[in-house]
Design an enzyme around this catalytic site. Structure first.
Site, PDB file in Angstrom:
ATOM      1  CG  ASP A  35     -17.545  67.979 -10.939  1.00  0.00           C
ATOM      2  OD1 ASP A  35     -16.774  68.941 -10.706  1.00  0.00           O
ATOM      3  OD2 ASP A  35     -17.149  66.885 -11.406  1.00  0.00           O
ATOM      4  CB  SER A 127     -13.549  61.224 -19.020  1.00  0.00           C
ATOM      5  OG  SER A 127     -13.767  62.408 -18.361  1.00  0.00           O
ATOM      6  CB  SER A 128      -8.957  58.250 -21.773  1.00  0.00           C
ATOM      7  OG  SER A 128      -7.947  59.050 -21.233  1.00  0.00           O
ATOM      8  CG  ASP A 173     -14.882  63.490 -15.674  1.00  0.00           C
ATOM      9  OD1 ASP A 173     -15.663  64.369 -16.078  1.00  0.00           O
ATOM     10  OD2 ASP A 173     -13.692  63.708 -15.400  1.00  0.00           O
TER      11      ASP A 173
HETATM   12  C1  GLA Z   1     -12.512  67.291 -14.843  1.00  0.00           C
HETATM   13  C2  GLA Z   1     -12.949  66.595 -13.553  1.00  0.00           C
HETATM   14  C3  GLA Z   1     -14.462  66.727 -13.341  1.00  0.00           C
HETATM   15  C4  GLA Z   1     -14.902  68.188 -13.465  1.00  0.00           C
HETATM   16  C5  GLA Z   1     -14.322  68.839 -14.721  1.00  0.00           C
HETATM   17  C6  GLA Z   1     -14.609  70.321 -14.791  1.00  0.00           C
HETATM   18  O1  GLA Z   1     -13.044  66.624 -15.938  1.00  0.00           O
HETATM   19  O2  GLA Z   1     -12.591  65.221 -13.585  1.00  0.00           O
HETATM   20  O3  GLA Z   1     -14.823  66.177 -12.109  1.00  0.00           O
HETATM   21  O4  GLA Z   1     -14.540  68.910 -12.325  1.00  0.00           O
HETATM   22  O5  GLA Z   1     -12.930  68.639 -14.827  1.00  0.00           O
HETATM   23  O6  GLA Z   1     -15.964  70.564 -14.938  1.00  0.00           O
END
Ligand code: GLA
Length: 385
Positions: A35, A127-128, A173
């Protein structure tokens, strides 16, 4: 939801009307560490997530409470003085959203009280933090009748994480959580933000998350180091190539110019970013053609690249993924930033129970840790309930 309302009333009293909101967790199916390199990702929102119950106040005070951290009591802040405060711990996430909304000109005309509850396993890389950010965004939009669309909220949530919290994440995320759609994954071009929903019709398979339960020590600094290495590689390639990001390169273009990157390790990092981006586009084509095995194979290749070239897996993730491959997974890989956290596997329906048992046993025997397994469903975006 009823429990969250009850807890809200216990903390803040019963007067006035309450509104409620939800934001999902996310899992990335393929496209890791692409990303922030202007590449593609393919995440989906889950039905696990964060709930919030809120009520406006008459003054300019904001009070935050979380049922997940009952020992930490109510955190209080003033709309006109929203700063990051170490001792406010988790509450810095919703507070950061309020601060960034305000900075962007979205006015909060009064204070509010809010109680949160999340059923996302903690520290599992689902991603909490983006989930609590986006549930706060949905709440602010509704409480203050803000004219703001979902993608603008996604961008502000990433900004809050980057500038208020100080984690240099990409946009995946917040985008997955803000734009998720039931039973679909999102192919997102992180450079242009063009996106496309892809149905995930698993008729004879399940998606299984496995949590390593390994603490992710130093994850942020290693994450930032990978970002810097990719930037260094881009810089070297730009000596001869007119590209804006590693996502602009295909495999052939990369191989023809990789000699421009002097450092061997930096070259491997860039290789991952370029190949993974290509793999993600290929994988979605396979899925659209109904080729779930082809998709799974690319998931496996993604893991190998994250293990050998990007070096963000570590023993726990590798043991879980290898055990999954041996127990009949159609595809299995680490998901999220890495260095611990979760794996995601596609497993045939009739093997789910034996898969969980056997992978759990192997993992325990080789690491001494207990893995946790979740058969997950793909849910929708952050919203008012
Ligand atoms: C974390 C970051 C994302 C992305 C991933 C790896 O989740 O928050 O932005 O870079 O790592 O793909």
């Amino acid at each position: 939801m009823e429990e969250v309302k009850k807890s809200f009333i216990e903390q803040f009293g019963a007067q006035g009307s309450l509104t409620s909101y939800f934001a999902p967790a996310r899992v990335n199916l393929i496209g890791e560490h692409t990303d922030y390199n202007g590449g593609h990702v393919f995440p989906c929102a889950l039905t696990l997530g964060t709930y919030a119950v809120a009520r406006k106040r008459e003054d300019r005070t904001i009070r935050f409470y979380s049922m997940n951290f009952e020992h930490s009591c109510i955190v209080e802040a003033q709309i006109d003085d929203l700063r990051f405060e170490e001792q406010h711990d988790w509450a810095n996430y919703p507070k950061g959203m309020a601060a960034i909304f305000q900075q962007a000109g979205y006015e909060m005309t009064s204070g509010f009280d809010v109680a949160f509850y999340g059923n996302i396993p903690n520290g599992a890389g689902l991603s909490s933090s983006a989930s609590i950010e986006m549930v706060t965004a949905a709440m602010l939009k509704d409480l203050f009748h803000l004219q703001i669309d979902q993608i603008e909220m996604v961008k502000l949530a990433q900004k809050a994480e980057n500038e208020f919290i100080g984690v240099n994440c990409g946009i995946m995320d917040q985008f997955a959580i803000g734009m998720g759609k039931k039973n679909h994954a999102i192919l997102l071009n992180c450079d242009s933000l063009a996106y496309q929903y892809t149905p995930i019709n698993l008729k004879k398979e399940k998606l299984i998350l496995a949590n390593t339960n390994k603490r992710r020590g130093l994850a942020n600094s290693k994450y930032n180091e990978r970002r810097q290495q990719c930037e260094a590689a881009l810089h070297s390639l730009q000596e001869q190539l007119d590209i804006k990001s590693l996502g602009d390169l295909n495999k052939e273009g990369f191989n023809a110019h990789k000699h421009l990157i002097p450092d061997k390790i930096v070259r491997k990092r860039a290789k991952h970013a370029v190949y993974e981006n290509n793999r993600t586009i290929e994988a979605v084509k396979k899925l659209n053609a109904g080729d779930i095995r082809g998709f799974g194979k690319l998931m496996n290749e993604s893991h190998i690249s994250l293990r050998d070239d990007y070096e963000v897996t570590g023993k726990e993730l590798d043991v879980l993924v290898e055990a999954a491959w041996n127990e009949g997974a159609i595809g299995s890989r680490m998901t999220g930033a890495g260095f611990g956290g979760c794996t995601i596997s596609i497993v045939p329906d009739d093997r789910v129970d034996s898969f969980i048992e056997a992978v759990g046993e192997t993992y325990n025997a080789e690491t001494g840790l207990e893995a946790e397994f979740y058969v997950v469903d793909i849910g929708g975006q952050a919203k008012k309930l």
